[in-house]
Design a protein around this motif. Structure first.
Motif, PDB file in Angstrom:
ATOM      1  N   VAL A 128      -6.316  -2.188   8.982  1.00 29.95           N
ATOM      2  CA  VAL A 128      -4.990  -2.418   8.415  1.00 29.95           C
ATOM      3  C   VAL A 128      -5.051  -2.164   6.913  1.00 29.95           C
ATOM      4  CG1 VAL A 128      -3.161  -4.122   8.050  1.00 29.95           C
ATOM      5  CG2 VAL A 128      -4.502  -4.183  10.151  1.00 29.95           C
ATOM      6  N   LYS A 129      -4.055  -1.464   6.384  1.00 28.15           N
ATOM      7  CA  LYS A 129      -3.973  -1.179   4.949  1.00 28.15           C
ATOM      8  C   LYS A 129      -2.680  -1.756   4.388  1.00 28.15           C
ATOM      9  CE  LYS A 129      -3.952   2.651   1.641  1.00 28.15           C
ATOM     10  NZ  LYS A 129      -4.007   4.124   1.494  1.00 28.15           N
ATOM     11  N   LEU A 130      -2.800  -2.592   3.373  1.00 25.37           N
ATOM     12  CA  LEU A 130      -1.649  -3.190   2.685  1.00 25.37           C
ATOM     13  C   LEU A 130      -1.597  -2.636   1.271  1.00 25.37           C
ATOM     14  CD1 LEU A 130       0.632  -5.306   2.261  1.00 25.37           C
ATOM     15  CD2 LEU A 130      -1.169  -6.924   1.626  1.00 25.37           C
ATOM     16  N   THR A 131      -0.435  -2.124   0.872  1.00 28.55           N
ATOM     17  CA  THR A 131      -0.233  -1.588  -0.472  1.00 28.55           C
ATOM     18  C   THR A 131       0.973  -2.271  -1.105  1.00 28.55           C
ATOM     19  OG1 THR A 131      -1.047   0.545   0.318  1.00 28.55           O
ATOM     20  CG2 THR A 131       0.039   0.530  -1.803  1.00 28.55           C
ATOM     21  N   LEU A 132       0.800  -2.777  -2.323  1.00 33.12           N
ATOM     22  CA  LEU A 132       1.899  -3.355  -3.105  1.00 33.12           C
ATOM     23  C   LEU A 132       2.189  -2.413  -4.262  1.00 33.12           C
ATOM     24  CD1 LEU A 132       0.651  -7.051  -3.191  1.00 33.12           C
ATOM     25  CD2 LEU A 132       2.283  -6.026  -1.606  1.00 33.12           C
ATOM     26  N   PHE A 141      13.370  -0.294 -12.326  1.00 29.93           N
ATOM     27  CA  PHE A 141      12.124  -0.838 -11.784  1.00 29.93           C
ATOM     28  C   PHE A 141      12.266  -1.125 -10.292  1.00 29.93           C
ATOM     29  CE2 PHE A 141      11.734  -1.932 -16.272  1.00 29.93           C
ATOM     30  CZ  PHE A 141      10.431  -1.518 -16.525  1.00 29.93           C
ATOM     31  N   TYR A 142      11.159  -1.007  -9.561  1.00 31.29           N
ATOM     32  CA  TYR A 142      11.192  -1.361  -8.149  1.00 31.29           C
ATOM     33  C   TYR A 142       9.869  -1.983  -7.727  1.00 31.29           C
ATOM     34  CZ  TYR A 142       8.533   2.947  -7.276  1.00 31.29           C
ATOM     35  OH  TYR A 142       7.586   3.929  -7.286  1.00 31.29           O
ATOM     36  N   PHE A 143       9.908  -2.706  -6.613  1.00 30.67           N
ATOM     37  CA  PHE A 143       8.734  -3.287  -5.972  1.00 30.67           C
ATOM     38  C   PHE A 143       8.829  -2.968  -4.492  1.00 30.67           C
ATOM     39  CE2 PHE A 143       7.065  -6.829  -3.417  1.00 30.67           C
ATOM     40  CZ  PHE A 143       5.724  -6.707  -3.734  1.00 30.67           C
ATOM     41  N   ASP A 144       7.717  -2.538  -3.911  1.00 22.99           N
ATOM     42  CA  ASP A 144       7.706  -2.166  -2.498  1.00 22.99           C
ATOM     43  C   ASP A 144       6.360  -2.562  -1.904  1.00 22.99           C
ATOM     44  OD1 ASP A 144       8.548  -0.986  -0.093  1.00 22.99           O
ATOM     45  OD2 ASP A 144       7.611   0.922  -0.621  1.00 22.99           O
ATOM     46  N   GLN A 145       6.363  -2.962  -0.647  1.00 23.33           N
ATOM     47  CA  GLN A 145       5.103  -3.224   0.035  1.00 23.33           C
ATOM     48  C   GLN A 145       5.048  -2.361   1.289  1.00 23.33           C
ATOM     49  OE1 GLN A 145       7.321  -5.674  -0.557  1.00 23.33           O
ATOM     50  NE2 GLN A 145       8.097  -6.279   1.421  1.00 23.33           N
ATOM     51  N   ASP A 146       3.881  -1.782   1.542  1.00 24.64           N
ATOM     52  CA  ASP A 146       3.678  -0.922   2.705  1.00 24.64           C
ATOM     53  C   ASP A 146       2.531  -1.484   3.528  1.00 24.64           C
ATOM     54  OD1 ASP A 146       5.561   0.940   1.722  1.00 24.64           O
ATOM     55  OD2 ASP A 146       4.027   1.888   0.490  1.00 24.64           O
ATOM     56  N   ILE A 147       2.712  -1.510   4.842  1.00 26.24           N
ATOM     57  CA  ILE A 147       1.638  -1.907   5.747  1.00 26.24           C
ATOM     58  C   ILE A 147       1.465  -0.786   6.766  1.00 26.24           C
ATOM     59  CG2 ILE A 147       0.805  -3.571   7.438  1.00 26.24           C
ATOM     60  CD1 ILE A 147       2.622  -5.654   6.083  1.00 26.24           C
ATOM     61  N   ASN A 148       0.255  -0.241   6.830  1.00 30.97           N
ATOM     62  CA  ASN A 148      -0.073   0.800   7.797  1.00 30.97           C
ATOM     63  C   ASN A 148      -1.290   0.362   8.603  1.00 30.97           C
ATOM     64  OD1 ASN A 148       1.196   2.482   5.459  1.00 30.97           O
ATOM     65  ND2 ASN A 148       1.202   3.838   7.230  1.00 30.97           N
ATOM     66  N   LEU A 149      -1.307   0.725   9.866  1.00 31.06           N
ATOM     67  CA  LEU A 149      -2.545   0.697  10.633  1.00 31.06           C
ATOM     68  C   LEU A 149      -3.227   2.025  10.369  1.00 31.06           C
ATOM     69  CD1 LEU A 149      -1.200  -0.656  14.039  1.00 31.06           C
ATOM     70  CD2 LEU A 149      -2.286  -1.952  12.200  1.00 31.06           C
ATOM     71  N   PRO A 169      -0.243   4.996  11.565  1.00 26.70           N
ATOM     72  CA  PRO A 169       1.090   4.589  12.011  1.00 26.70           C
ATOM     73  C   PRO A 169       1.652   3.508  11.106  1.00 26.70           C
ATOM     74  CG  PRO A 169      -0.565   4.272  13.745  1.00 26.70           C
ATOM     75  CD  PRO A 169      -1.276   4.675  12.512  1.00 26.70           C
ATOM     76  N   SER A 170       2.901   3.625  10.752  1.00 25.32           N
ATOM     77  CA  SER A 170       3.536   2.666   9.857  1.00 25.32           C
ATOM     78  C   SER A 170       3.896   1.380  10.589  1.00 25.32           C
ATOM     79  CB  SER A 170       4.796   3.274   9.269  1.00 25.32           C
ATOM     80  OG  SER A 170       5.484   2.327   8.486  1.00 25.32           O
ATOM     81  N   VAL A 171       3.645   0.250   9.949  1.00 23.14           N
ATOM     82  CA  VAL A 171       4.094  -1.047  10.453  1.00 23.14           C
ATOM     83  C   VAL A 171       5.308  -1.503   9.651  1.00 23.14           C
ATOM     84  CG1 VAL A 171       3.462  -3.476  10.772  1.00 23.14           C
ATOM     85  CG2 VAL A 171       1.776  -1.674  11.214  1.00 23.14           C
ATOM     86  N   TRP A 172       5.255  -1.279   8.311  1.00 21.86           N
ATOM     87  CA  TRP A 172       6.336  -1.733   7.439  1.00 21.86           C
ATOM     88  C   TRP A 172       6.513  -0.774   6.281  1.00 21.86           C
ATOM     89  CZ3 TRP A 172      10.101  -5.270   7.543  1.00 21.86           C
ATOM     90  CH2 TRP A 172      10.726  -5.601   6.338  1.00 21.86           C
ATOM     91  N   SER A 173       7.703  -0.247   6.076  1.00 22.92           N
ATOM     92  CA  SER A 173       8.158   0.460   4.889  1.00 22.92           C
ATOM     93  C   SER A 173       7.593   1.868   4.707  1.00 22.92           C
ATOM     94  CB  SER A 173       7.882  -0.384   3.635  1.00 22.92           C
ATOM     95  OG  SER A 173       8.418   0.244   2.496  1.00 22.92           O
ATOM     96  N   SER A 174       6.339   2.077   4.960  1.00 25.06           N
ATOM     97  CA  SER A 174       5.686   3.352   4.680  1.00 25.06           C
ATOM     98  C   SER A 174       5.927   4.364   5.802  1.00 25.06           C
ATOM     99  CB  SER A 174       4.196   3.078   4.520  1.00 25.06           C
ATOM    100  OG  SER A 174       3.465   4.259   4.453  1.00 25.06           O
ATOM    101  N   PRO A 175       5.914   5.679   5.497  1.00 23.11           N
ATOM    102  CA  PRO A 175       6.029   6.668   6.571  1.00 23.11           C
ATOM    103  C   PRO A 175       4.723   6.779   7.354  1.00 23.11           C
ATOM    104  CG  PRO A 175       5.718   7.776   4.486  1.00 23.11           C
ATOM    105  CD  PRO A 175       5.872   6.310   4.175  1.00 23.11           C
ATOM    106  N   ASN A 176       4.810   7.357   8.558  1.00 28.42           N
ATOM    107  CA  ASN A 176       3.598   7.642   9.330  1.00 28.42           C
ATOM    108  C   ASN A 176       2.789   8.708   8.602  1.00 28.42           C
ATOM    109  OD1 ASN A 176       4.297   5.933  11.512  1.00 28.42           O
ATOM    110  ND2 ASN A 176       5.688   7.504  12.271  1.00 28.42           N
ATOM    111  N   ASN A 177       1.486   8.688   8.828  1.00 25.61           N
ATOM    112  CA  ASN A 177       0.604   9.621   8.150  1.00 25.61           C
ATOM    113  C   ASN A 177      -0.427  10.173   9.119  1.00 25.61           C
ATOM    114  OD1 ASN A 177       1.324   8.909   5.187  1.00 25.61           O
ATOM    115  ND2 ASN A 177       0.946   6.950   6.164  1.00 25.61           N
TER     116      ASN A 177
END
Length: 194
Positions: A128-132, A141-149, A169-177
């Motif tokens: 699991v990868k979490l990015t803030l 200004f913006y703040f975003d969090q992404d969670i990918n498997l 595969p994206s779990v939250w906010s981020s596109p699939n990669n």
């Protein structure tokens, strides 16, 4: 059976159009003083990534640059935790920056890593990868969090050269990669003891 799995995996990747950066490491730590150079691209052939890994005592440093119409840099420190039922586990953390025309972004990154050696020349990894993300663009200004498997395999091609395939595969906010690339393991020089 292995060939069938690999063909299906590549076909699944071929339809994914978005990408940022591959994780591209198993939970196993490369030995101290080892060096690994990596290069790859997204399955849509739109993004290029370059990586350099340095082995330290009980950790690895991964430095990545990737180009997606903007320039992004990441630094990740990887640690090994333990082995459970032949599954290696580790933890990684670090940060990144992304900049282009009209925007800039800083990111904190953390990952839970697991890997399994299927055969002498085939390893599977995932986690699991979490990015803030903290940034500024034309809207402010913006703040975003992404969670990918992330799920990947690393396959030996020839001595010191391994091919990798990875999906995120994206779990939250981020596109699939999805990513394809190679890792070159520089030979470790052994010291001669007299």
């Amino acid at each position: 059976m292995k060939k069938l799995f690999i063909v299906l995996f590549v076909c699944a990747l071929a339809g994914i159009a978005f990408a940022a950066a591959p994780v591209n490491h198993t939970a196993v730590i490369a030995p101290q003083s080892s060096k690994i150079a990596s290069g790859g691209f997204s399955s849509s052939l739109t993004n290029l990534s370059l990586e350099y890994t340095m082995g330290f005592n009980k950790s690895n440093l991964h430095i990545k640059g990737y180009f997606t119409g903007s320039l992004s840099l990441e630094g990740i420190m990887q640690h090994y935790i333990s082995n459970w039922n032949n599954i290696d586990m580790g933890f990684s953390y670090g940060g990144g920056t992304r900049f282009g025309t009209g925007f800039g972004e800083l990111s904190g990154i953390s990952m839970w890593n697991m890997s399994y050696v299927l055969a002498q020349n085939v390893s599977f990894y995932g986690g699991v990868k979490l990015t803030l993300d903290f940034g500024i663009n034309t809207w402010g200004f913006y703040f975003d969090q992404d969670i990918n498997l992330y799920l990947g395999t690393e396959i030996d091609i020839v001595e010191n050269l391994k091919f990798y395939i990875e999906m995120q595969p994206s779990v939250w906010s981020s596109p699939n990669n999805a990513f394809l690339g190679v890792n070159y393991y520089f030979p470790v020089k052994s010291e001669v003891v007299e």
